[in-house]
Design a protein around this motif. Structure first.
Motif, PDB file in Angstrom:
ATOM      1  N   GLN A  99       0.769  -1.136   0.149  1.00  0.00           N
ATOM      2  CA  GLN A  99      -0.082  -0.012   0.120  1.00  0.00           C
ATOM      3  C   GLN A  99       0.965   1.165   0.006  1.00  0.00           C
ATOM      4  O   GLN A  99       0.642   2.499  -0.473  1.00  0.00           O
ATOM      5  CB  GLN A  99      -0.981   0.044   1.331  1.00  0.00           C
ATOM      6  CG  GLN A  99      -2.079  -1.115   1.086  1.00  0.00           C
ATOM      7  CD  GLN A  99      -3.184  -0.703   2.257  1.00  0.00           C
ATOM      8  OE1 GLN A  99      -3.618   0.368   2.600  1.00  0.00           O
ATOM      9  NE2 GLN A  99      -3.413  -1.987   2.976  1.00  0.00           N
ATOM     10  N   ARG A 130      -8.612  -5.658  -3.931  1.00  0.00           N
ATOM     11  CA  ARG A 130      -9.119  -5.550  -2.662  1.00  0.00           C
ATOM     12  C   ARG A 130      -7.984  -5.256  -1.522  1.00  0.00           C
ATOM     13  O   ARG A 130      -6.820  -5.354  -2.123  1.00  0.00           O
ATOM     14  CB  ARG A 130      -9.736  -6.768  -2.070  1.00  0.00           C
ATOM     15  CG  ARG A 130      -8.792  -7.851  -2.030  1.00  0.00           C
ATOM     16  CD  ARG A 130      -9.219  -9.350  -1.796  1.00  0.00           C
ATOM     17  NE  ARG A 130      -8.635 -10.550  -1.643  1.00  0.00           N
ATOM     18  CZ  ARG A 130      -7.780 -11.152  -2.574  1.00  0.00           C
ATOM     19  NH1 ARG A 130      -8.125 -10.968  -3.621  1.00  0.00           N
ATOM     20  NH2 ARG A 130      -7.019 -11.972  -2.092  1.00  0.00           N
ATOM     21  N   LYS A 131      -8.152  -4.493  -0.526  1.00  0.00           N
ATOM     22  CA  LYS A 131      -7.073  -4.416   0.342  1.00  0.00           C
ATOM     23  C   LYS A 131      -6.849  -5.644   1.523  1.00  0.00           C
ATOM     24  O   LYS A 131      -7.877  -6.237   2.080  1.00  0.00           O
ATOM     25  CB  LYS A 131      -7.291  -3.361   1.403  1.00  0.00           C
ATOM     26  CG  LYS A 131      -7.361  -1.832   0.443  1.00  0.00           C
ATOM     27  CD  LYS A 131      -7.445  -0.788   1.356  1.00  0.00           C
ATOM     28  CE  LYS A 131      -7.179   0.462   0.646  1.00  0.00           C
ATOM     29  NZ  LYS A 131      -7.426   1.783   1.462  1.00  0.00           N
ATOM     30  N   ARG A 132      -5.668  -6.184   1.695  1.00  0.00           N
ATOM     31  CA  ARG A 132      -5.323  -7.169   2.844  1.00  0.00           C
ATOM     32  C   ARG A 132      -4.259  -6.837   3.646  1.00  0.00           C
ATOM     33  O   ARG A 132      -2.994  -6.799   2.949  1.00  0.00           O
ATOM     34  CB  ARG A 132      -5.346  -8.335   2.003  1.00  0.00           C
ATOM     35  CG  ARG A 132      -5.293  -9.734   2.986  1.00  0.00           C
ATOM     36  CD  ARG A 132      -5.472 -10.910   2.039  1.00  0.00           C
ATOM     37  NE  ARG A 132      -3.991 -11.239   1.535  1.00  0.00           N
ATOM     38  CZ  ARG A 132      -3.752 -12.357   0.919  1.00  0.00           C
ATOM     39  NH1 ARG A 132      -4.796 -13.208   0.643  1.00  0.00           N
ATOM     40  NH2 ARG A 132      -2.704 -12.654   0.252  1.00  0.00           N
ATOM     41  N   ASP A 184      -1.127  -4.851   1.972  1.00  0.00           N
ATOM     42  CA  ASP A 184      -0.914  -4.789   0.708  1.00  0.00           C
ATOM     43  C   ASP A 184      -2.448  -4.570  -0.010  1.00  0.00           C
ATOM     44  O   ASP A 184      -3.641  -4.594   0.613  1.00  0.00           O
ATOM     45  CB  ASP A 184      -0.577  -6.314   0.028  1.00  0.00           C
ATOM     46  CG  ASP A 184       0.743  -6.475   0.497  1.00  0.00           C
ATOM     47  OD1 ASP A 184       1.416  -5.813   0.876  1.00  0.00           O
ATOM     48  OD2 ASP A 184       1.061  -8.022   0.540  1.00  0.00           O
ATOM     49  N   ILE A 185      -2.404  -4.299  -1.367  1.00  0.00           N
ATOM     50  CA  ILE A 185      -3.554  -4.154  -2.071  1.00  0.00           C
ATOM     51  C   ILE A 185      -3.446  -5.247  -3.032  1.00  0.00           C
ATOM     52  O   ILE A 185      -2.321  -5.352  -3.596  1.00  0.00           O
ATOM     53  CB  ILE A 185      -3.420  -2.726  -2.798  1.00  0.00           C
ATOM     54  CG1 ILE A 185      -3.854  -1.703  -2.064  1.00  0.00           C
ATOM     55  CG2 ILE A 185      -4.751  -2.962  -3.811  1.00  0.00           C
ATOM     56  CD1 ILE A 185      -3.926  -0.325  -2.674  1.00  0.00           C
TER      57      ILE A 185
END
Length: 208
Positions: free
Chosen positions: A44, A86-88, A91-92
């Motif tokens: 990110q 998606r965001k996790r 990270d993206i």
């Protein structure tokens, strides 16, 4: 003599590329058509750099939907099936699926220059060679920095063929996992280990 400016630019590029993990899953049909599903894990922090100075529509790393749409327009025989993000955690995660009508379209997508993805066909055998690391003589301190930044990331490649396939990889890559033969072959390795391959790393997949 290599200028300090060049070394600085090279270091920045290497540092940024160390913040990305990639999974690529290819499925081939007997007629040479098929699909490729890609999953990019992008820091990110890295993704946010592309949003400085009002550049939200031009992310630093070319993994956005617009980037793949441009690839589809540029490469005949390539079709964008789906795209999601998606965001996790930190990270993206970008997930994209493309279909290709022939192997030439797949190779052009993997590498438009023809240097890092090479397709050869001879005597009924098809070989796909993917250069994951061309080998770099990097300053040990810089290499340590790159390895530290890339610690959470890995590169994974798999291919499902109509018949049995064989996969081999050059170099002794620490932590690598390989399925060398079968209808589905695969290779994965931590990104830091690939960065440390001074002799380079090439994955060869062949099938009939």
């Amino acid at each position: 003599m290599i200028s300090k400016r060049f070394i600085g630019m090279f270091s920045i590029v290497m540092l940024l590329s160390s913040c990305i993990g990639v999974n690529a899953d290819m499925v081939l049909r007997a007629n040479g058509s098929g699909s490729i599903t890609l999953e990019y894990h992008v820091s990110q922090f890295l993704e946010s750099l592309g949003k400085l100075d009002g550049n939200e529509n031009w992310p630093l790393i070319p993994v956005g939907r617009a980037d793949f749409e441009r690839s589809v327009q540029r490469i005949e025989g390539l079709k964008l099936v789906s795209f999601a993000s998606r965001k996790r955690e930190a990270d993206i995660v970008y997930t994209v699926k493309l279909e290709f009508s022939g192997l030439d379209a797949l190779v052009r997508f993997l590498d438009a220059t023809g240097n890092r993805a090479v397709l050869t066909q001879e005597a009924g055998t098809t070989r796909l060679s993917l250069t994951l690391s061309s080998g770099q003589d990097i300053d040990p301190d810089l290499l340590s920095l790159f390895a530290s930044v890339s610690q959470p990331y890995s590169i994974a490649i798999s291919l499902s063929a109509p018949n049995n396939a064989d996969l081999s990889v050059s170099g002794d890559i620490a932590g690598a996992s390989i399925v060398p033969s079968g209808r589905k072959v695969s290779f994965s390795a931590p990104l830091p280990a690939l960065l440390k391959q001074n002799a380079g790393a090439i994955v060869d997949i062949q099938w009939q």
